[in-house]
Design a protein around this motif. Structure first.
Motif, PDB file in Angstrom:
ATOM      1  N   GLY A 150       0.892  -1.224   0.072  1.00 14.09           N
ATOM      2  CA  GLY A 150       0.004   0.018  -0.038  1.00 14.09           C
ATOM      3  C   GLY A 150       0.888   1.224  -0.048  1.00 14.09           C
ATOM      4  O   GLY A 150       0.603   2.221  -0.604  1.00 14.09           O
ATOM      5  N   ILE A 151       1.788   1.340   0.810  1.00 14.34           N
ATOM      6  CA  ILE A 151       2.840   2.259   0.889  1.00 14.34           C
ATOM      7  C   ILE A 151       3.464   2.456  -0.470  1.00 14.34           C
ATOM      8  O   ILE A 151       3.706   3.631  -1.176  1.00 14.34           O
ATOM      9  CB  ILE A 151       4.064   2.126   1.632  1.00 14.34           C
ATOM     10  CG1 ILE A 151       3.396   2.318   3.178  1.00 14.34           C
ATOM     11  CG2 ILE A 151       5.137   3.232   1.578  1.00 14.34           C
ATOM     12  CD1 ILE A 151       4.383   2.066   4.234  1.00 14.34           C
ATOM     13  N   PHE A 152       4.074   1.329  -1.201  1.00 15.10           N
ATOM     14  CA  PHE A 152       4.471   1.443  -2.671  1.00 15.10           C
ATOM     15  C   PHE A 152       3.622   1.845  -3.402  1.00 15.10           C
ATOM     16  O   PHE A 152       3.979   2.894  -4.200  1.00 15.10           O
ATOM     17  CB  PHE A 152       4.898   0.022  -2.842  1.00 15.10           C
ATOM     18  CG  PHE A 152       5.591   0.079  -4.396  1.00 15.10           C
ATOM     19  CD1 PHE A 152       6.960   0.751  -4.368  1.00 15.10           C
ATOM     20  CD2 PHE A 152       5.002  -0.246  -5.371  1.00 15.10           C
ATOM     21  CE1 PHE A 152       7.642   0.510  -5.763  1.00 15.10           C
ATOM     22  CE2 PHE A 152       5.581  -0.117  -6.694  1.00 15.10           C
ATOM     23  CZ  PHE A 152       6.868   0.477  -6.845  1.00 15.10           C
ATOM     24  N   GLY A 153       2.091   1.836  -3.418  1.00  9.50           N
ATOM     25  CA  GLY A 153       1.462   2.305  -4.496  1.00  9.50           C
ATOM     26  C   GLY A 153       1.092   3.704  -4.145  1.00  9.50           C
ATOM     27  O   GLY A 153       0.668   4.478  -5.248  1.00  9.50           O
TER      28      GLY A 153
ATOM     29  N   VAL B 290       3.067   5.943  -2.953  1.00 12.53           N
ATOM     30  CA  VAL B 290       4.242   6.652  -3.206  1.00 12.53           C
ATOM     31  C   VAL B 290       4.453   6.759  -4.987  1.00 12.53           C
ATOM     32  O   VAL B 290       4.597   7.676  -5.440  1.00 12.53           O
ATOM     33  CB  VAL B 290       5.375   6.296  -2.638  1.00 12.53           C
ATOM     34  CG1 VAL B 290       6.747   6.827  -3.207  1.00 12.53           C
ATOM     35  CG2 VAL B 290       5.305   6.717  -1.054  1.00 12.53           C
ATOM     36  N   ALA B 291       4.206   5.698  -5.523  1.00 13.09           N
ATOM     37  CA  ALA B 291       4.261   5.601  -6.741  1.00 13.09           C
ATOM     38  C   ALA B 291       3.389   6.291  -7.570  1.00 13.09           C
ATOM     39  O   ALA B 291       3.571   6.717  -8.575  1.00 13.09           O
ATOM     40  CB  ALA B 291       4.396   4.155  -7.371  1.00 13.09           C
ATOM     41  N   GLY B 292       1.957   6.397  -7.138  1.00 11.64           N
ATOM     42  CA  GLY B 292       0.952   6.994  -7.821  1.00 11.64           C
ATOM     43  C   GLY B 292       0.602   8.307  -7.482  1.00 11.64           C
ATOM     44  O   GLY B 292      -0.314   9.005  -8.040  1.00 11.64           O
TER      45      GLY B 292
ATOM     46  N   SER C 246       0.560  12.164  -7.122  1.00 12.54           N
ATOM     47  CA  SER C 246       1.118  13.382  -7.992  1.00 12.54           C
ATOM     48  C   SER C 246       0.973  14.565  -7.222  1.00 12.54           C
ATOM     49  O   SER C 246      -0.097  14.705  -6.571  1.00 12.54           O
ATOM     50  CB  SER C 246       0.319  13.261  -9.306  1.00 12.54           C
ATOM     51  OG  SER C 246      -1.075  13.521  -9.262  1.00 12.54           O
ATOM     52  N   GLY C 247       1.712  15.518  -7.266  1.00  5.44           N
ATOM     53  CA  GLY C 247       1.654  16.822  -6.690  1.00  5.44           C
ATOM     54  C   GLY C 247       2.354  16.765  -5.477  1.00  5.44           C
ATOM     55  O   GLY C 247       2.712  15.605  -4.618  1.00  5.44           O
ATOM     56  N   GLY C 248       2.528  17.947  -4.590  1.00  3.57           N
ATOM     57  CA  GLY C 248       3.135  17.902  -3.398  1.00  3.57           C
ATOM     58  C   GLY C 248       4.724  17.561  -3.420  1.00  3.57           C
ATOM     59  O   GLY C 248       5.259  17.485  -4.171  1.00  3.57           O
ATOM     60  N   PHE C 249       4.942  17.188  -2.034  1.00  3.54           N
ATOM     61  CA  PHE C 249       6.286  16.930  -1.853  1.00  3.54           C
ATOM     62  C   PHE C 249       6.685  15.666  -2.280  1.00  3.54           C
ATOM     63  O   PHE C 249       7.823  15.668  -2.874  1.00  3.54           O
ATOM     64  CB  PHE C 249       6.500  16.779  -0.225  1.00  3.54           C
ATOM     65  CG  PHE C 249       7.898  16.549   0.205  1.00  3.54           C
ATOM     66  CD1 PHE C 249       8.745  17.524   0.181  1.00  3.54           C
ATOM     67  CD2 PHE C 249       8.007  15.377   0.858  1.00  3.54           C
ATOM     68  CE1 PHE C 249       9.997  16.969   0.354  1.00  3.54           C
ATOM     69  CE2 PHE C 249       9.162  14.887   1.474  1.00  3.54           C
ATOM     70  CZ  PHE C 249      10.352  15.888   1.040  1.00  3.54           C
ATOM     71  N   ILE C 250       5.802  14.636  -2.362  1.00  6.95           N
ATOM     72  CA  ILE C 250       6.250  13.366  -2.830  1.00  6.95           C
ATOM     73  C   ILE C 250       6.581  13.600  -4.456  1.00  6.95           C
ATOM     74  O   ILE C 250       7.487  13.256  -5.176  1.00  6.95           O
ATOM     75  CB  ILE C 250       5.231  12.242  -2.802  1.00  6.95           C
ATOM     76  CG1 ILE C 250       5.221  12.023  -1.257  1.00  6.95           C
ATOM     77  CG2 ILE C 250       5.466  11.161  -3.571  1.00  6.95           C
ATOM     78  CD1 ILE C 250       4.166  11.040  -0.879  1.00  6.95           C
TER      79      ILE C 250
END
Length: 158
Positions: A59-62, A64-66, A68-72
């Motif tokens: 879930g974390i991977f999904g 972070v990978a998905g 869009s926008g902001g700090f990530i």
């Protein structure tokens, strides 16, 4: 030094713990032979934990990978994010391996107190991967928490 501990801490800790398992090998085998130590609950507990942690890390991977926008989005193409994603993938793989390995150990009623000496080496490998997987999960959860604590820039519409 901190970056070194972050990167190699989980596997080094697992190696040290496995060395202790070998140090106490005779005590563990004696306890298993006398039935004062039972490992079936350990296998079940690791199975439960690894299956839960695998889903959580996936879930974390999904996220972070998905995202869009902001700090990530701002750190998405940095070497640090690539390193974090490699930590995440490793934790997922270790969780999958542990889950299936625990199924084998539970179904076979794997006992290090009876049979061949190779069984202890399998048990030691189980302990190594269990600790490495757990610490890899903690590393991912900690770094993910640090990423989430960074606030996105507030934008005023207009």
């Amino acid at each position: 030094m901190i970056a070194y501990l972050e990167r190699y801490g989980p596997i080094i800790s697992a190696v040290i713990a496995t060395a202790f398992i070998y140090y106490f090998k005779s005590d563990l085998i004696d306890g298993a032979v006398r039935k004062s130590i039972g490992f079936s609950n350990l296998y079940s507990a690791v199975f439960n934990w690894s299956s839960i942690q695998t889903g959580f890390v996936f879930g974390i991977f999904g996220y972070v990978a998905g995202k869009s926008g902001g700090f990530i989005e701002a750190i998405k193409n940095t070497p640090e994010m690539a390193l974090f994603l490699s930590y995440t993938k490793r934790a997922i793989y270790l969780g999958f391996v542990l889950t299936f390995f625990c199924i084998f150990l539970t179904v076979m009623s794997f006992d290090i107190g009876s049979g061949a000496a190779w069984k202890f080496h399998v048990f030691a490998a189980f302990c190594f991967f269990s600790l490495w997987g757990f610490l890899a999960f903690l590393r991912v959860a900690y770094v993910f928490g640090c990423i989430l604590h960074v606030k996105d820039k507030a934008r005023v519409p207009g």
